[in-house]
Design a protein around this motif. Sequence first.
Motif, PDB file in Angstrom:
ATOM      1  N   ALA A 271       0.820  -1.215   0.000  1.00  0.00           N
ATOM      2  CA  ALA A 271       0.000   0.000   0.000  1.00  0.00           C
ATOM      3  C   ALA A 271       0.851   1.260   0.000  1.00  0.00           C
ATOM      4  CB  ALA A 271      -0.924  -0.011   1.224  1.00  0.00           C
ATOM      5  N   SER A 272       1.941   1.257   0.754  1.00  0.00           N
ATOM      6  CA  SER A 272       2.760   2.467   0.867  1.00  0.00           C
ATOM      7  C   SER A 272       3.426   2.820  -0.455  1.00  0.00           C
ATOM      8  CB  SER A 272       3.823   2.286   1.960  1.00  0.00           C
ATOM      9  OG  SER A 272       3.216   2.100   3.210  1.00  0.00           O
ATOM     10  N   ARG A 273       4.042   1.819  -1.106  1.00  0.00           N
ATOM     11  CA  ARG A 273       4.731   2.090  -2.372  1.00  0.00           C
ATOM     12  C   ARG A 273       3.743   2.451  -3.463  1.00  0.00           C
ATOM     13  NH1 ARG A 273       8.500  -2.110  -4.552  1.00  0.00           N
ATOM     14  NH2 ARG A 273       9.588  -0.353  -5.470  1.00  0.00           N
ATOM     15  N   ALA A 274       2.578   1.809  -3.484  1.00  0.00           N
ATOM     16  CA  ALA A 274       1.580   2.149  -4.489  1.00  0.00           C
ATOM     17  C   ALA A 274       1.098   3.584  -4.312  1.00  0.00           C
ATOM     18  CB  ALA A 274       0.402   1.171  -4.409  1.00  0.00           C
ATOM     19  N   SER A 275       0.851   3.954  -3.067  1.00  0.00           N
ATOM     20  CA  SER A 275       0.361   5.301  -2.798  1.00  0.00           C
ATOM     21  C   SER A 275       1.417   6.365  -3.048  1.00  0.00           C
ATOM     22  CB  SER A 275      -0.127   5.392  -1.349  1.00  0.00           C
ATOM     23  OG  SER A 275      -0.640   6.669  -1.073  1.00  0.00           O
ATOM     24  N   SER A 276       2.693   5.971  -3.021  1.00  0.00           N
ATOM     25  CA  SER A 276       3.757   6.962  -3.196  1.00  0.00           C
ATOM     26  C   SER A 276       3.713   7.627  -4.563  1.00  0.00           C
ATOM     27  CB  SER A 276       5.127   6.298  -2.989  1.00  0.00           C
ATOM     28  OG  SER A 276       5.399   5.366  -4.021  1.00  0.00           O
ATOM     29  N   PHE A 277       3.098   6.988  -5.535  1.00  0.00           N
ATOM     30  CA  PHE A 277       3.037   7.586  -6.870  1.00  0.00           C
ATOM     31  C   PHE A 277       2.134   8.813  -6.907  1.00  0.00           C
ATOM     32  CE2 PHE A 277       4.704   3.414  -7.985  1.00  0.00           C
ATOM     33  CZ  PHE A 277       5.706   3.764  -8.875  1.00  0.00           C
ATOM     34  N   HIS A 278       1.325   9.001  -5.873  1.00  0.00           N
ATOM     35  CA  HIS A 278       0.553  10.249  -5.802  1.00  0.00           C
ATOM     36  C   HIS A 278       1.464  11.456  -5.613  1.00  0.00           C
ATOM     37  CE1 HIS A 278      -3.465   8.637  -5.996  1.00  0.00           C
ATOM     38  NE2 HIS A 278      -3.196   7.748  -5.062  1.00  0.00           N
ATOM     39  N   LEU A 279       2.720  11.208  -5.224  1.00  0.00           N
ATOM     40  CA  LEU A 279       3.661  12.318  -5.116  1.00  0.00           C
ATOM     41  C   LEU A 279       3.971  12.931  -6.484  1.00  0.00           C
ATOM     42  CD1 LEU A 279       6.164  10.829  -2.511  1.00  0.00           C
ATOM     43  CD2 LEU A 279       4.464  12.610  -2.113  1.00  0.00           C
ATOM     44  N   LEU A 280       3.690  12.185  -7.548  1.00  0.00           N
ATOM     45  CA  LEU A 280       3.882  12.727  -8.893  1.00  0.00           C
ATOM     46  C   LEU A 280       2.705  13.581  -9.347  1.00  0.00           C
ATOM     47  CD1 LEU A 280       5.412   9.674 -10.815  1.00  0.00           C
ATOM     48  CD2 LEU A 280       6.558  11.803 -10.222  1.00  0.00           C
ATOM     49  N   ASN A 281       1.610  13.541  -8.607  1.00  0.00           N
ATOM     50  CA  ASN A 281       0.414  14.273  -9.024  1.00  0.00           C
ATOM     51  C   ASN A 281       0.642  15.766  -9.224  1.00  0.00           C
ATOM     52  OD1 ASN A 281      -0.884  11.837  -8.895  1.00  0.00           O
ATOM     53  ND2 ASN A 281      -2.135  12.327  -7.122  1.00  0.00           N
ATOM     54  N   PRO A 282       1.404  16.444  -8.324  1.00  0.00           N
ATOM     55  CA  PRO A 282       1.613  17.880  -8.567  1.00  0.00           C
ATOM     56  C   PRO A 282       2.279  18.163  -9.900  1.00  0.00           C
ATOM     57  CG  PRO A 282       2.209  17.316  -6.327  1.00  0.00           C
ATOM     58  CD  PRO A 282       1.971  16.022  -7.037  1.00  0.00           C
ATOM     59  N   LEU A 283       3.237  17.331 -10.279  1.00  0.00           N
ATOM     60  CA  LEU A 283       3.932  17.547 -11.548  1.00  0.00           C
ATOM     61  C   LEU A 283       2.987  17.381 -12.726  1.00  0.00           C
ATOM     62  CD1 LEU A 283       6.554  17.967 -13.137  1.00  0.00           C
ATOM     63  CD2 LEU A 283       6.922  15.499 -13.017  1.00  0.00           C
ATOM     64  N   PHE A 284       2.288  16.243 -12.772  1.00  0.00           N
ATOM     65  CA  PHE A 284       1.385  15.988 -13.886  1.00  0.00           C
ATOM     66  C   PHE A 284       0.157  16.902 -13.843  1.00  0.00           C
ATOM     67  CE2 PHE A 284       3.287  11.553 -13.785  1.00  0.00           C
ATOM     68  CZ  PHE A 284       4.065  11.767 -14.904  1.00  0.00           C
ATOM     69  N   GLY A 285      -0.365  17.127 -12.636  1.00  0.00           N
ATOM     70  CA  GLY A 285      -1.559  17.950 -12.517  1.00  0.00           C
ATOM     71  C   GLY A 285      -1.345  19.368 -12.972  1.00  0.00           C
ATOM     72  N   THR A 286      -0.242  19.981 -12.531  1.00  0.00           N
ATOM     73  CA  THR A 286       0.021  21.367 -12.938  1.00  0.00           C
ATOM     74  C   THR A 286       0.355  21.448 -14.429  1.00  0.00           C
ATOM     75  OG1 THR A 286       2.309  21.083 -12.198  1.00  0.00           O
ATOM     76  CG2 THR A 286       0.775  22.112 -10.671  1.00  0.00           C
ATOM     77  N   LEU A 287       1.093  20.454 -14.931  1.00  0.00           N
ATOM     78  CA  LEU A 287       1.441  20.459 -16.352  1.00  0.00           C
ATOM     79  C   LEU A 287       0.191  20.346 -17.224  1.00  0.00           C
ATOM     80  CD1 LEU A 287       3.650  20.400 -18.527  1.00  0.00           C
ATOM     81  CD2 LEU A 287       3.730  17.909 -18.278  1.00  0.00           C
ATOM     82  N   LEU A 288      -0.705  19.433 -16.892  1.00  0.00           N
ATOM     83  CA  LEU A 288      -1.937  19.270 -17.670  1.00  0.00           C
ATOM     84  C   LEU A 288      -2.853  20.477 -17.518  1.00  0.00           C
ATOM     85  CD1 LEU A 288      -2.709  15.510 -16.888  1.00  0.00           C
ATOM     86  CD2 LEU A 288      -1.871  16.467 -19.046  1.00  0.00           C
ATOM     87  N   ALA A 289      -2.884  21.066 -16.316  1.00  0.00           N
ATOM     88  CA  ALA A 289      -3.725  22.243 -16.102  1.00  0.00           C
ATOM     89  C   ALA A 289      -3.258  23.411 -16.962  1.00  0.00           C
ATOM     90  CB  ALA A 289      -3.720  22.633 -14.625  1.00  0.00           C
ATOM     91  N   VAL A 290      -1.953  23.553 -17.116  1.00  0.00           N
ATOM     92  CA  VAL A 290      -1.414  24.630 -17.956  1.00  0.00           C
ATOM     93  C   VAL A 290      -1.698  24.363 -19.428  1.00  0.00           C
ATOM     94  CG1 VAL A 290       0.719  25.719 -18.750  1.00  0.00           C
ATOM     95  CG2 VAL A 290       0.358  25.323 -16.325  1.00  0.00           C
ATOM     96  N   LEU A 291      -1.428  23.141 -19.869  1.00  0.00           N
ATOM     97  CA  LEU A 291      -1.545  22.824 -21.289  1.00  0.00           C
ATOM     98  C   LEU A 291      -2.997  22.769 -21.768  1.00  0.00           C
ATOM     99  CD1 LEU A 291       1.193  20.035 -21.654  1.00  0.00           C
ATOM    100  CD2 LEU A 291       1.356  22.450 -22.284  1.00  0.00           C
ATOM    101  N   LEU A 292      -3.893  22.219 -20.947  1.00  0.00           N
ATOM    102  CA  LEU A 292      -5.262  21.962 -21.394  1.00  0.00           C
ATOM    103  C   LEU A 292      -6.277  22.979 -20.889  1.00  0.00           C
ATOM    104  CD1 LEU A 292      -5.335  18.064 -20.981  1.00  0.00           C
ATOM    105  CD2 LEU A 292      -4.781  19.417 -23.016  1.00  0.00           C
ATOM    106  N   LEU A 293      -6.045  23.551 -19.714  1.00  0.00           N
ATOM    107  CA  LEU A 293      -7.006  24.499 -19.153  1.00  0.00           C
ATOM    108  C   LEU A 293      -6.481  25.929 -19.133  1.00  0.00           C
ATOM    109  CD1 LEU A 293      -8.400  22.457 -16.112  1.00  0.00           C
ATOM    110  CD2 LEU A 293      -9.345  22.647 -18.420  1.00  0.00           C
ATOM    111  N   GLY A 294      -5.220  26.121 -19.421  1.00  0.00           N
ATOM    112  CA  GLY A 294      -4.652  27.461 -19.409  1.00  0.00           C
ATOM    113  C   GLY A 294      -4.504  28.054 -18.029  1.00  0.00           C
ATOM    114  N   GLU A 295      -4.441  27.195 -16.988  1.00  0.00           N
ATOM    115  CA  GLU A 295      -4.277  27.710 -15.635  1.00  0.00           C
ATOM    116  C   GLU A 295      -2.860  28.239 -15.431  1.00  0.00           C
ATOM    117  OE1 GLU A 295      -5.283  24.828 -12.703  1.00  0.00           O
ATOM    118  OE2 GLU A 295      -7.409  24.754 -13.236  1.00  0.00           O
ATOM    119  N   HIS A 296      -2.753  29.271 -14.607  1.00  0.00           N
ATOM    120  CA  HIS A 296      -1.444  29.837 -14.290  1.00  0.00           C
ATOM    121  C   HIS A 296      -0.818  29.059 -13.142  1.00  0.00           C
ATOM    122  CE1 HIS A 296       1.773  32.639 -13.423  1.00  0.00           C
ATOM    123  NE2 HIS A 296       1.333  32.767 -12.177  1.00  0.00           N
TER     124      HIS A 296
END
Length: 321
Positions: A271-296
């Motif tokens: 469970a711990s190692r699987a959940s650790s991949f949520h640490l990548l969410n800020p990178l992917f989330g902000t990148l997709l928000a900029v590219l697709l939604l135009g968020e600053h």
Amino acid sequence: MPRVRITAPPTTPPAVSRLRFALVGTLFSLVWSSAFIAGKVGMAASGPLTLLSLRFLLAGLLVWPIARLRAGTSGGVQGAGAPGRPERAPKAQQLRDALVALLAGLLNNAVYLGLAFVGMRTVPAGLTTIVVSTSPLMTSALAALALRERLGWRAAAGLAAGFAGVVWIMRARALSGSADLHGVALILLGTVALSVSTLLYRKIAGRLDPWRIALIQLPASGLVLLPLAWWREGLVVLPSAAFFGSLLYLAVVVSIGTTLMLLWLVRHGGASRASSFHLLNPLFGTLLAVLLLGEHVPASDLLGALPIMAGLGLVLRPRRT
């Protein structure tokens, strides 16, 4: 005549390479983060609970023929005799596993995503993924207490570094006034439900067929959210190509895809190692928000992503034997 004892096949899953585990986990984080982008698009034409209810009902409808076909060929459980797969469980055990799968699905889909999507009405999609990335810290702490999963000093240091990056980003957002505290609180509360759900997955990931788990969880989550969506939002939908594209993506790629990937990650890494991949969410989330939604995206978000990435590397690094 001597009696021959037939031993049960091993229940330990086959070992996988670190590269394969990391690739699946990275893809899981990317798809998971993209759900908030698709959700923003879909919520332009419907309420968050309405969108989620339709999403899970559609996903359950699509999973049903596959799960039924697999149940017909394997008896509804993972067949005995295949390497790394458990023997057929007794009826009582199957029922307990089904109830655990149901509870995990309701926490993951109805509670976590319900609160996250409602909070996302006033919180940017990029910031939502950052808040959710605190899940590994909660999951690891709960896993150490409830499941007695060992947490080495490297993993602890990695989680601390990742959490420090999230705190840095949240502090900068709060000081700039770009975050609605009520919405953030709802998302954070949902993240707690996500962590508990991940631990429950650990109990069933090696015993139930992933498609059967999806069949249990997805329709039930949709049915639970349906009356809430009718009460709060009137089930109002403004039909458009963007809405139906968002709904289809959320149902097929996100709901079905991430469920199967999460079960695979929990089974092979805990469970711990699987959940650790949520640490990548800020990178992917902000990148997709900029590219697709135009968020600053402020520069502080990019600085905070550095310790998050470093923390993930420490968490995934195996302990010395």
